[in-house]
Design a protein around this motif. Structure first.
Motif, mmCIF file in Angstrom:
data_model
loop_
_atom_site.group_PDB
_atom_site.id
_atom_site.type_symbol
_atom_site.label_atom_id
_atom_site.label_comp_id
_atom_site.label_asym_id
_atom_site.label_seq_id
_atom_site.Cartn_x
_atom_site.Cartn_y
_atom_site.Cartn_z
ATOM 1 N N GLY A 80 0.727 -1.808 0.117
ATOM 2 C CA GLY A 80 -0.248 -0.031 0.162
ATOM 3 C C GLY A 80 0.670 1.173 0.170
ATOM 4 N N GLY A 135 2.247 3.487 1.791
ATOM 5 C CA GLY A 135 3.330 4.453 2.831
ATOM 6 C C GLY A 135 3.828 5.683 2.857
ATOM 7 N N ARG A 136 4.110 6.253 2.191
ATOM 8 C CA ARG A 136 4.650 6.883 1.569
ATOM 9 C C ARG A 136 4.181 8.920 0.561
ATOM 10 N N ASP A 180 8.887 6.360 7.817
ATOM 11 C CA ASP A 180 8.280 7.706 8.470
ATOM 12 C C ASP A 180 6.732 8.339 7.260
ATOM 13 N N GLY A 181 7.066 7.710 5.940
ATOM 14 C CA GLY A 181 6.121 8.431 4.538
ATOM 15 C C GLY A 181 6.465 9.700 4.391
ATOM 16 N N ASN A 212 5.213 -2.671 -8.155
ATOM 17 C CA ASN A 212 5.710 -1.246 -9.417
ATOM 18 C C ASN A 212 5.611 -1.767 -10.816
HETATM 19 P P1 AMP Z 1 8.888 1.013 -3.278
HETATM 20 O O1 AMP Z 1 10.552 0.708 -3.375
HETATM 21 O O2 AMP Z 1 8.052 2.056 -3.319
HETATM 22 O O3 AMP Z 1 8.638 -0.313 -4.200
HETATM 23 O O4 AMP Z 1 8.012 0.830 -1.709
HETATM 24 C C1 AMP Z 1 7.881 -0.932 -1.169
HETATM 25 C C2 AMP Z 1 6.482 -0.314 -0.184
HETATM 26 O O5 AMP Z 1 7.576 0.612 0.624
HETATM 27 C C3 AMP Z 1 5.479 0.374 -0.146
HETATM 28 O O6 AMP Z 1 4.433 -0.131 0.667
HETATM 29 C C4 AMP Z 1 5.678 1.312 0.193
HETATM 30 O O7 AMP Z 1 5.035 2.909 -0.128
HETATM 31 C C5 AMP Z 1 6.850 1.785 0.728
HETATM 32 N N1 AMP Z 1 7.545 2.970 1.319
HETATM 33 C C6 AMP Z 1 8.392 2.245 0.969
HETATM 34 N N2 AMP Z 1 9.784 3.785 1.852
HETATM 35 C C7 AMP Z 1 8.658 4.262 2.512
HETATM 36 C C8 AMP Z 1 8.769 5.304 3.958
HETATM 37 N N3 AMP Z 1 9.629 6.074 4.109
HETATM 38 N N4 AMP Z 1 7.909 5.320 4.780
HETATM 39 C C9 AMP Z 1 6.473 4.296 4.604
HETATM 40 N N5 AMP Z 1 6.285 3.674 3.635
HETATM 41 C C10 AMP Z 1 7.511 3.440 2.918
#
Ligand code: AMP
Ligand code: MG
Length: 474
Positions: A91, A93-94, A126-127, A250
């Motif tokens: 989901g 997350g940020r 941390d979002g 992704n």
């Molecule tokens: P990604 O690296 O974009 O494929 O992200 C993988 C998952 O990690 C997704 O659910 C993102 O929303 C979550 N995520 C990545 N970085 C953060 C962050 N700094 N804070 C919260 N969630 C994160």
């Protein structure tokens, strides 16, 4: 957070899908919003008021400090296979989807803030985002758009005036991302693995209406996603682009390139090239990308079986056949793209061998990918080889095919956002100087333009300049 009267006519079709698809979440306000970049041509294309976006009220929205009227901010739920392993709940997350806008031509776009604070999907994150990945995504996605690759876009980048902790304190930033939707293969997985067939069907109907209006049913939609991904990945290959994290979360079902993380363009060509620090097995190496796309699409196919009628054996057979259709679509797209790079507008099947011979010569010499291909159009390709003899032998056979150099010039960018240039733009940005970033975005946003004052940006990295590892570091 304050309500603001934004002159934006949001229309939030995803939020209307109802509970279970998302969590309602507002962006978290930041200390001190600061402008980095506003993409005025994109604002115009979307029918948004660029002057308003550039105002203090616009800046407040782009930083997540003001909720524009009509927005219905949500974090979308999705799952995903990460490096082959299933994560049932990922989901946003940020990121927060502010809402959707309908452009003057009728096309619908998501307006999303990335790095806008924690959501119910943040887990231990941390979002937030730091400046580096925001600048990288802005520059790379806008280059991709300029090069004609289906991609999410960057509408704006702002600083937050707050530190983000990534081993050290780094300046925080927020990217405003625009996409035809943010629905991923992993969005389908989220409902399929929960056995939530009602929502799975609702999602499929939404995607068909939004992206594949001619598809009719889930099988037609699957075929559509497969065809678009075949085209997109072929375009990546033709630019020497390595996505870096081709997890199913992704991969957008629209066919747009999404989630620019540790992505990079090759300088020196070798098919096994990997940049991402976390990709130790080379799962997402340049040459692996088409096979990974098939793997991801097979996950989508298996999610859709329950929507494909009561005869499961027949549904499995049809979905399998659709996935098995990828290689032929991809190979045709690959040949069209690479033949164009050689100046051959109407490829013959034996042109494949001609392309492959050149790639082998380039790999052996670790020739620069972008400069070698551009050099075919400008007559400078041989100069990139220490020993030009193998290239010269190939060149004679190529010339015998009577290439059209104008076709080659239109298919081979003079500039890409090279890793070392992105790194330099980030390093300057951290000190508050965005001049190199703006110059890089301007020059790579006109990638086929041979302007003399941008020539330095075409150069491969010098000794010690090459960036060989990229980090998620989000
Ligand atoms: P990604 O690296 O974009 O494929 O992200 C993988 C998952 O990690 C997704 O659910 C993102 O929303 C979550 N995520 C990545 N970085 C953060 C962050 N700094 N804070 C919260 N969630 C994160
Ligand atoms: Mg992601």
């Amino acid at each position: 957070m304050t309500q603001s009267h934004a002159p934006i006519a949001f229309d939030n079709s995803y939020a209307r899908l109802g509970p279970g698809f998302f969590a309602r979440t507002a962006p978290t306000p930041v200390a001190q919003p600061g402008r980095i970049a506003l993409n005025r041509p994109l604002a115009e294309r979307l029918g948004l008021d660029a002057d308003w976006l550039d105002s203090d009220a616009g800046l407040a929205m782009l930083a997540g400090n003001a909720s524009p009227q009509g927005a219905d901010p949500i974090a979308q739920a999705y799952a995903g296979h990460q490096f082959g392993g299933l994560s049932p709940q990922l989901g946003d997350g940020r990121a927060v989807l502010l809402g959707e806008v309908v452009a003057p031509d009728g096309a619908r776009f998501d307006i999303q803030l990335k790095g806008s604070g924690p959501t119910p999907f943040s887990r231990r994150g941390d979002g937030r985002a730091w400046l580096g990945p925001v600048l990288r995504e802005y520059a790379v996605s806008e280059f991709m758009a300029a090069a004609g690759v289906p991609t999410t876009r960057a509408l704006a980048a702002v600083t937050t005036g707050e530190p983000v902790w990534r081993e050290t304190a780094l300046p925080g930033a927020v990217l405003t991302r625009v996409a035809s939707s943010h629905i991923r293969v992993g969005t389908f997985e989220y409902f399929a693995i929960r056995g939530d067939i009602d929502r799975l069907r609702t999602l499929a109907d939404h995607v068909i209406a939004r992206h594949y209006p001619d598809a009719g049913d889930a099988l037609g939609m699957l075929r559509g996603v497969i065809a678009r991904q075949a085209e997109t990945v072929a375009q990546w290959m033709a630019l020497g682009f390595i996505h870096g994290v081709m997890n199913t979360d992704n991969m957008a079902v629209s066919g747009e390139t999404i989630d620019y993380g540790p992505c990079a363009f090759m300088d020196a060509y070798h098919p096994d090239t990997v940049f991402s620090s976390i990709d130790r097995g080379g799962r997402y190496a340049w040459a692996e990308q088409p096979q990974v796309a098939v793997w991801n699409l097979a996950q989508l196919a298996s999610c859709l079986i329950p929507l494909m009628g009561d005869d499961t054996d027949r549904a499995v057979a049809q979905a399998t056949e659709a996935v098995h259709g990828f290689p032929a679509l991809y190979q045709a797209a690959w040949l069209r793209r690479f033949a164009a790079k050689l100046g051959l507008a109407n490829p013959r099947s034996d042109d494949r061998a001609l392309v492959e011979r050149l790639l082998t010569i380039m790999a052996n010499a670790r020739a620069d990918f972008t400069r070698t291909f551009r050099g075919l159009a400008t007559g400078e390709a041989a100069a990139g080889f220490t020993d030009p003899a193998p290239y010269r032998a190939w060149e004679r056979d190529w010339q015998a095919r009577r290439p059209d150099l104008a076709v080659a010039a239109a298919a081979n960018p003079a500039r890409i956002p090279r890793n070392h240039r992105i790194q330099a733009a980030i390093d300057a940005g951290v000190t508050g100087d965005f001049t190199p970033f703006h110059r890089l975005v301007a020059a790579t946003g006109a990638p086929f333009d041979d302007r003399a004052d941008w020539r330095d940006l075409s150069q491969p990295p010098g000794d010690g300049e090459a960036v060989r590892v990229t980090y998620c570091g989000t």
